[in-house]
Motif scaffolding. Structure first.
Motif, mmCIF file in Angstrom:
data_model
loop_
_atom_site.group_PDB
_atom_site.id
_atom_site.type_symbol
_atom_site.label_atom_id
_atom_site.label_comp_id
_atom_site.label_asym_id
_atom_site.label_seq_id
_atom_site.Cartn_x
_atom_site.Cartn_y
_atom_site.Cartn_z
ATOM 1 N N VAL A 110 56.726 17.146 20.566
ATOM 2 C CA VAL A 110 55.670 16.417 19.862
ATOM 3 C C VAL A 110 56.142 16.057 18.451
ATOM 4 O O VAL A 110 55.974 14.921 17.993
ATOM 5 C CB VAL A 110 54.364 17.251 19.829
ATOM 6 C CG1 VAL A 110 53.340 16.625 18.890
ATOM 7 C CG2 VAL A 110 53.786 17.395 21.233
ATOM 8 N N ASN A 111 56.780 17.015 17.792
ATOM 9 C CA ASN A 111 57.247 16.759 16.426
ATOM 10 C C ASN A 111 58.331 15.686 16.355
ATOM 11 O O ASN A 111 58.382 14.913 15.399
ATOM 12 C CB ASN A 111 57.742 18.054 15.777
ATOM 13 C CG ASN A 111 56.569 18.950 15.399
ATOM 14 O OD1 ASN A 111 55.491 18.452 15.061
ATOM 15 N ND2 ASN A 111 56.754 20.259 15.484
ATOM 16 N N GLU A 112 59.174 15.657 17.377
ATOM 17 C CA GLU A 112 60.197 14.597 17.418
ATOM 18 C C GLU A 112 59.543 13.221 17.435
ATOM 19 O O GLU A 112 59.970 12.297 16.767
ATOM 20 C CB GLU A 112 61.041 14.751 18.691
ATOM 21 C CG GLU A 112 62.349 15.478 18.461
ATOM 22 C CD GLU A 112 62.957 15.932 19.782
ATOM 23 O OE1 GLU A 112 63.529 17.022 19.800
ATOM 24 O OE2 GLU A 112 62.805 15.194 20.792
ATOM 25 N N VAL A 113 58.475 13.109 18.236
ATOM 26 C CA VAL A 113 57.756 11.828 18.295
ATOM 27 C C VAL A 113 57.091 11.546 16.953
ATOM 28 O O VAL A 113 57.125 10.419 16.447
ATOM 29 C CB VAL A 113 56.708 11.848 19.432
ATOM 30 C CG1 VAL A 113 55.823 10.609 19.370
ATOM 31 C CG2 VAL A 113 57.396 11.947 20.787
ATOM 32 N N LEU A 114 56.502 12.576 16.348
ATOM 33 C CA LEU A 114 55.851 12.373 15.051
ATOM 34 C C LEU A 114 56.848 11.896 14.000
ATOM 35 O O LEU A 114 56.547 11.021 13.199
ATOM 36 C CB LEU A 114 55.209 13.684 14.574
ATOM 37 C CG LEU A 114 53.927 14.089 15.305
ATOM 38 C CD1 LEU A 114 53.494 15.494 14.883
ATOM 39 C CD2 LEU A 114 52.802 13.098 15.034
#
Lengths: 422, 412
Positions: free
Chosen positions: B325-329
């Motif tokens: 999720v953080n990679e996408v953020l």
């Protein structure tokens, strides 16, 4: 008096549409069947003449089929999915008893591209160890979840009991079977049995033959010999599977019978519908609507080329399981001792004919009916003849067939539930 | 392009007609603007129980099912948190039977002690079969309770507890019927091999004499903005641990719904999606994992849920999901990922137009969302998103302060 007291007139749908399917030769011994209908969404079904009956180890064909898109050392499963997804394609893989299927849904404009990818993937499949391990792990874990359900346990036990757990019809894949499958088994099964067994291609709309070209190398080279079940019937007629924490008990009761080709099939399927084949059936009325024992109860024939399996099944309140079984027996007895009245005859007849009409609606349904005819070895006019037979059935004949077909001695019953409660 | 015509009867009933000469069938679909979100918190499960009672017969039709089966028809219904939808398919020549039965039960339903008792019992068995006797059966109910504190989406359509279904009486049922089952609160779709003039005449013949009633205004307590992460751990008799993350998302008609829906597809919509690829294939933490939107009319949820392989812990599973999720953020998504999920969406939307029943249901759903015409702009709206809008949606919604996390632990 209100106009609402006037029940609207109805017609009985007596004729089914034609199946506008064309057949072309494909490869040496294979066939391409397409529906003559314009659709923007394409469904293409590849039927391989390789199934559970051809495997050397239990679970091997299923594993092989589920790993068809797993790639090789150079082309990963992920990159394959990426390519297929890029064209918006959905792929379903299904291993069956006699055949296995790859089913593709995509926009017609992408057909050739998607099929080319698929052909390359099948041609270079190498069953990478990592993919096998992940597959086995996942299936074993999912099996544990299913084994928590009384309905799954009862189904598995019923099939195993009635056909014999050592037969193709009766065996179920257990965790230990999955464990024993290895790379060389898969390679051998795929190369010698699967790879050159594509024998029918079905599409719900026409796509030009040149778009199928890449699949030609998989077309079958020999014709498989037909398979029939020669089992022995078990002696024990009722088995109990205890599951301590179950809130409901699953009941399955039924027997092995003749398939669709046999001449009493229209009468038998009619009786099954009266008993438990639709929402207004006798079992639904009695066990759900009058007694509130269950959310649903159903009966049906499952058809194979050489036989049919008749089953009544339901999840009922744990404490009423014996009462529910007694009511099922009572309803069967009624079919044998009482004539079905005209109103019920009309309801069931019209309901069945309506269901058939719905089953012939739309390009996917049409192609599924056509495929059923080929799978069960039935003539092209079969469904219309079936409708004509349904229209001719009468109460006396149905009672006669019920007495033979639903003979109490033929039934086998499995109950899975909590036997600690009263 | 789905063609249709739309009109309204004097009593407020909205009618939509779609002509399809290729089928011998007709579909009658009636959507009532009532769902579990309209329930009294002490009588949850009412909307769904009522759906069952709608099959108890009416003033001029003792039984609903039998005349319909005689007319070669088949019917079913479903209840969601937003709506209750009833549908019939039958030979087009027999459409009047469906209209007779549907209009009669909208007008004068038989509500009596006996049918109430039986349906309470059937629904309680359904509760057991689908939610108690089923591994992970209460998972979504737990998530709702955790994510919603004020809005009635906090309970599932089956209801909070069996006790709520047991205590319903005829008085409660009658007032529910009166309030929600009337022409002003319904949408009727006739689709299939029925010409337009016939549709109009039949709608008037069968529905015009039903008293109008009042439309449901759909006013609900707004869910206050979540400001910190919520957690819940439960232990159950299941074989595998299960991790679920629920983020508050937009309503179905919001302009960023489309970006959110595609974003969830990028994360977990197919075997090539990020979560599937990384957590099932590469790291081998999960046995299965998926990402979805609830598609609800009011502000819904963006869900990520998966079952964890033995030997892995819920904590490491959560950490691994959050990493993705953080990679996408941080970095957004690739152009090729966006193209991929758009193409898949196009396949799905085209698939939904193959059968007349799907078309009829879609027309009713979109009319209930505000305008049946929305059905024809769905594809364009998905295609009008971009890698940037998906990235923006992620930043707007996939924040820990907006998240509820459920640890569903397998009892050892």
């Amino acid at each position: 008096m209100s106009f609402r007291n006037q029940i609207p007139n109805i017609i009985t749908p007596k004729s089914l549409p034609q199946l506008p399917v064309k057949q072309l030769a494909f490869g040496k011994l294979s066939e391409y069947h397409f529906l003559e209908k314009e659709e923007s969404l394409l469904r293409i079904t590849l039927q391989f003449e390789c199934g559970k009956i051809h495997e050397s180890k239990l679970g091997l064909n299923e594993a092989c089929v589920q790993l068809l898109l797993s790639g090789n050392e150079k082309m990963s499963a992920h990159s394959i999915q990426e390519k297929l997804d890029q064209f918006g394609a959905f792929i379903e893989l299904e291993g069956g008893l006699r055949s296995s299927y790859i089913q593709v849904f995509c926009l017609k404009e992408y057909a050739e591209k998607v099929l080319d990818i698929l052909a390359e993937v099948l041609d270079t499949l190498s069953f990478v160890e990592d993919e096998i391990r992940i597959y086995k792990n996942r299936v074993q874990e999912n099996l544990k979840v299913k084994e928590q359900k009384t309905s799954f346990l009862a189904k598995r036990a019923f099939k195993g009991h009635i056909f014999g757990t050592n037969t193709v019809y009766g065996s179920s894949i257990l965790s230990t079977d999955i464990e024993s499958i290895n790379q060389s088994d898969l390679i051998e099964h795929f190369n010698t049995k699967f790879k050159h067994s594509l024998f029918r291609i079905f599409t719900n709309t026409y796509i030009p033959e040149h778009q199928l070209k890449s699949l030609e190398k998989f077309s079958r080279e020999t014709i498989a010999t037909p398979f029939t079940w020669n089992g022995i019937y078990p002696e024990q007629h009722e088995i109990h599977l205890p599951k301590a924490d179950a809130v409901q008990a699953t009941l399955i009761s039924g027997f092995i019978s003749a398939g669709r080709k046999e001449e009493t099939y229209p009468a038998r399927s009619f009786l099954s519908t009266v008993l438990g084949g639709y929402f207004g059936s006798r079992l639904m009325k009695n066990i759900r609507e009058e007694k509130g024992f269950t959310y649903g109860i159903h009966s049906a024939y499952t058809n194979y080329p050489d036989l049919a399996l008749f089953q009544i099944s339901s999840d009922v309140k744990n404490e009423v399981r014996d009462e529910a079984l007694a009511e099922i027996r009572k309803e069967i007895k009624r079919l044998q001792t009482e004539l079905i009245d005209n109103s019920e005859l009309e309801t069931v007849r019209n309901y069945m004919l309506g269901s058939l009409q719905r089953a012939f609606d739309g390009s996917l349904n049409l192609m599924d009916r056509y495929k059923t005819l080929l799978d069960l070895g039935l003539p092209m006019n079969y469904f219309q003849e079936y409708v004509d037979s349904i229209l001719e059935l009468n109460a006396n004949y149905l009672q006669e067939i019920a007495s033979i077909e639903f003979d109490a001695k033929r039934f086998y019953t499995v109950v899975a539930g909590n036997f600690d409660t009263a | 392009m789905l063609e249709y015509t739309k009109f309204r009867l004097a009593n407020g009933l909205r009618v939509i007609h779609h002509f399809d000469p290729q089928t011998p069938l007709a579909v009658v679909n009636i959507l009532y603007n009532v769902g579990a979100r309209d329930e009294d918190p002490d009588y949850t499960g009412m909307a769904h129980l009522f759906e069952h009672l709608m099959f108890s017969g009416s003033a001029h039709a003792e039984s609903y099912d039998e005349p319909l089966q005689k007319a070669s028809g088949e019917n079913n219904a479903f209840t969601s948190n937003d709506i209750t939808n009833y549908y019939v398919t039958l030979p087009a020549e027999n459409i009047e039977t469906a209209l007779w039965l549907e209009s009669d039960r909208m007008f004068q339903l038989n509500l009596n002690e006996n049918s109430m008792k039986v349906q309470q019992s059937v629904v309680i068995e359904e509760f057991k079969q689908r939610y108690l006797n089923q591994p992970y059966g209460d998972l979504w109910a737990l998530i709702r309770e955790l994510a919603y504190k004020e809005h009635p989406y906090q309970w599932a359509t089956i209801g909070k507890e069996i006790g709520h279904i047991e205590k319903v009486d005829l008085e409660v049922l009658r007032s529910f019927y009166q309030r929600f089952y009337n022409p002003s609160n319904a949408i009727l779709v006739m689709a299939g091999n029925i010409p337009e003039f016939q549709c109009k005449a039949l709608a008037e013949k069968w529905f015009l004499d039903i008293p109008s009633g009042e439309a449901n205004l759909n006013n609900y307590t707004v869910e206050p903005k979540q400001t910190e992460l919520r957690r819940l751990t439960v232990e159950r008799e299941v074989p595998m641990d299960c991790l679920t993350l629920a983020f508050h998302g937009p309503r179905r008609t919001a302009s960023d719904f489309y970006a959110c829906d595609l974003l969830m597809d990028v994360l977990g919509g197919s075997p090539s999606s990020r979560l599937y690829q990384s957590l099932i294939k590469e790291l081998e933490i999960f046995a299965d994992i998926g990402a979805y939107t609830t598609e609800s009319i009011d502000e819904g949820l963006l869900l990520i849920s998966g079952r964890i392989l033995p030997g892995k812990t819920l904590e490491e599973a959560e950490e691994a999901v959050m990493k993705i999720v953080n990679e996408v953020l941080e970095n957004g998504i690739q152009k090729s990922e966006w193209e991929k999920v758009c193409n898949k969406k196009r396949t799905v939307l085209n698939y939904q137009e193959l059968e007349v029943l799907n078309k009829a249901m879609n027309l009713a759903m979109f009319e209930n969302l505000g305008d049946a015409d929305l059905v024809n702009s769905e594809e364009a709206k998905f295609l009008a998103t971009s890698t940037e809008s998906l990235h923006a949606a992620a930043k707007d919604y996939l924040q820990m302060s907006n998240c509820s996390i459920l640890y569903y632990v397998a009892k050892k």
